[in-house]
Design a protein around this motif. Structure first.
Motif, mmCIF file in Angstrom:
data_model
loop_
_atom_site.group_PDB
_atom_site.id
_atom_site.type_symbol
_atom_site.label_atom_id
_atom_site.label_comp_id
_atom_site.label_asym_id
_atom_site.label_seq_id
_atom_site.Cartn_x
_atom_site.Cartn_y
_atom_site.Cartn_z
ATOM 1 N N THR A 81 11.465 8.209 -11.877
ATOM 2 C CA THR A 81 10.579 8.987 -11.021
ATOM 3 C C THR A 81 11.001 9.592 -9.794
ATOM 4 O O THR A 81 10.508 10.401 -9.084
ATOM 5 N N TYR A 135 13.644 6.388 -1.507
ATOM 6 C CA TYR A 135 12.542 6.355 -1.546
ATOM 7 C C TYR A 135 12.124 7.896 -0.604
ATOM 8 O O TYR A 135 11.192 8.286 -0.729
ATOM 9 N N SER A 137 5.312 0.080 -2.176
ATOM 10 C CA SER A 137 5.038 0.877 -3.435
ATOM 11 C C SER A 137 5.055 2.103 -3.003
ATOM 12 O O SER A 137 5.425 2.680 -2.057
ATOM 13 N N ASP A 162 4.267 6.144 -5.001
ATOM 14 C CA ASP A 162 3.451 6.631 -5.854
ATOM 15 C C ASP A 162 2.831 8.123 -5.363
ATOM 16 O O ASP A 162 2.409 8.294 -4.321
ATOM 17 N N ASP A 163 3.333 8.880 -6.249
ATOM 18 C CA ASP A 163 2.732 10.586 -6.065
ATOM 19 C C ASP A 163 3.270 10.979 -4.608
ATOM 20 O O ASP A 163 2.441 11.398 -4.065
ATOM 21 N N LYS A 212 4.110 9.367 -1.963
ATOM 22 C CA LYS A 212 3.614 8.590 -1.109
ATOM 23 C C LYS A 212 4.398 7.227 -0.921
ATOM 24 O O LYS A 212 4.194 6.556 -2.124
#
Length: 307
Positions: free
Chosen positions: A19, A52, A122, A124-125, A127
């Motif tokens: 991802t 990240y 975390s 996700d999308d 973020k």
């Protein structure tokens, strides 16, 4: 900081690898390599390539915020450095950073940098959610289509609110301008503010940093207009005790072009800055007044920055 066990490490690495961008890192790499087996080594290499944070601009806000105001930003230049920008105050701090397996260490400030460790919980999308040492969860949200090169947090916020933008010169002054009718161009010590709305001809301000003192620089500008140029002194706009040197081009009724030229300047940084007005008047107030207001607003907003 809670360690991820070896099984979770493997799943975490493989999941993120599908991802996230590989290799195009926004900060330095710091994952360790366990050489016990080739498989573990390959996993460690894969983990070290994952970050990240890729090159871009991230809005930073509290994780529990509802409809968060995006006014605080982390700008990643893609080479292990960046800036933290407050869009409300206009302040900015330089940083360098290092990426670990599930944490990001910021070294904030050019002089005596302060270390700040962000632990990722975390992703996700676009973020990233996690916390700094205070334990409060915050979100880093990557802004789509925002170029980190030349990014201004202050202007991003102004644009969201439909307000005038800020131009900050490398020569210690800044002004506000209306981007709907003013185009800004900079080349070395010269910056132009060109009126793009309806006008009778060229209407603009040319701001120039000069090595000469202001009186000499203004005299050179005025002399180029002819021997009838009028010179005067006053107080520079926005100040109480700074001398302003002025020049006004002689205007004759038979020129027919409606051209008006004037200039003002002040001493700064072992030299001077001058602002030269080039305006063509049409004789129609509906056209000429908006031009005058837009250019005057730039001069009225001048602030001189002390570093």
């Amino acid at each position: 900081m809670t360690k991820i066990n070896s099984v979770m490490k493997k799943a975490f690495a493989l999941g993120l690898a599908l991802t996230m961008v590989m290799g195009m890192v926004g900060c330095g790499k710091s994952a360790s390599v366990d050489s016990e087996t080739a498989q573990i080594e390959d996993e460690a290499v894969a983990m070290s390539a994952i970050t990240y944070f890729t090159k871009g601009v991230y809005a930073n806000y509290a994780a529990d915020a509802v409809n968060p105001e995006k006014t605080y930003f982390y700008v990643f230049f893609g080479d292990g450095s960046g800036s933290i920008e407050d869009g409300i105050t206009g302040s900015a701090d330089f940083f360098t950073c290092e990426v670990g397996e599930n944490e990001l260490t910021f070294h904030v400030g050019s002089m005596d940098p302060v270390d700040q460790v962000f632990t990722v919980k975390s992703f996700d999308d676009n973020k990233v959610t996690g916390s700094f040492e205070d334990g409060v969860d915050v979100v880093f949200e990557k802004l789509d289509g925002v170029d980190p090169n030349g990014f201004s947090g202050e202007n991003y916020v102004h644009a969201m609110n439909g307000e005038d933008l800020v131009y900050e010169s490398p020569y210690n002054w800044k002004v506000r301008y209306n981007p709907d009718v003013i185009e800004v161009n900079q080349s070395g010590p010269v910056t132009t503010f060109v009126y793009t709305g309806d006008c009778a001809g060229t209407c603009m301000i040319t701001a120039t940093y000069n090595l000469d003192d202001a009186k000499t620089a203004i005299k050179a500008i005025g002399d180029s207009w002819g021997s009838d140029t009028e010179y005067s002194e006053s107080t520079f706009p926005g100040t109480e005790d700074v001398t302003c040197y002025n020049a006004m081009m002689p205007v004759t009724e038979d020129t027919g072009s409606g051209l008006h030229m004037s200039a003002l300047g002040r001493d700064i940084m072992d030299g001077s800055v001058t602002f030269e007005f080039t305006v063509h008047n049409s004789g129609d107030d509906a056209i000429d007044i908006p031009v005058s207001d837009a250019l005057a607003a730039i001069i009225d907003s001048i602030e001189f920055v002390q570093y």
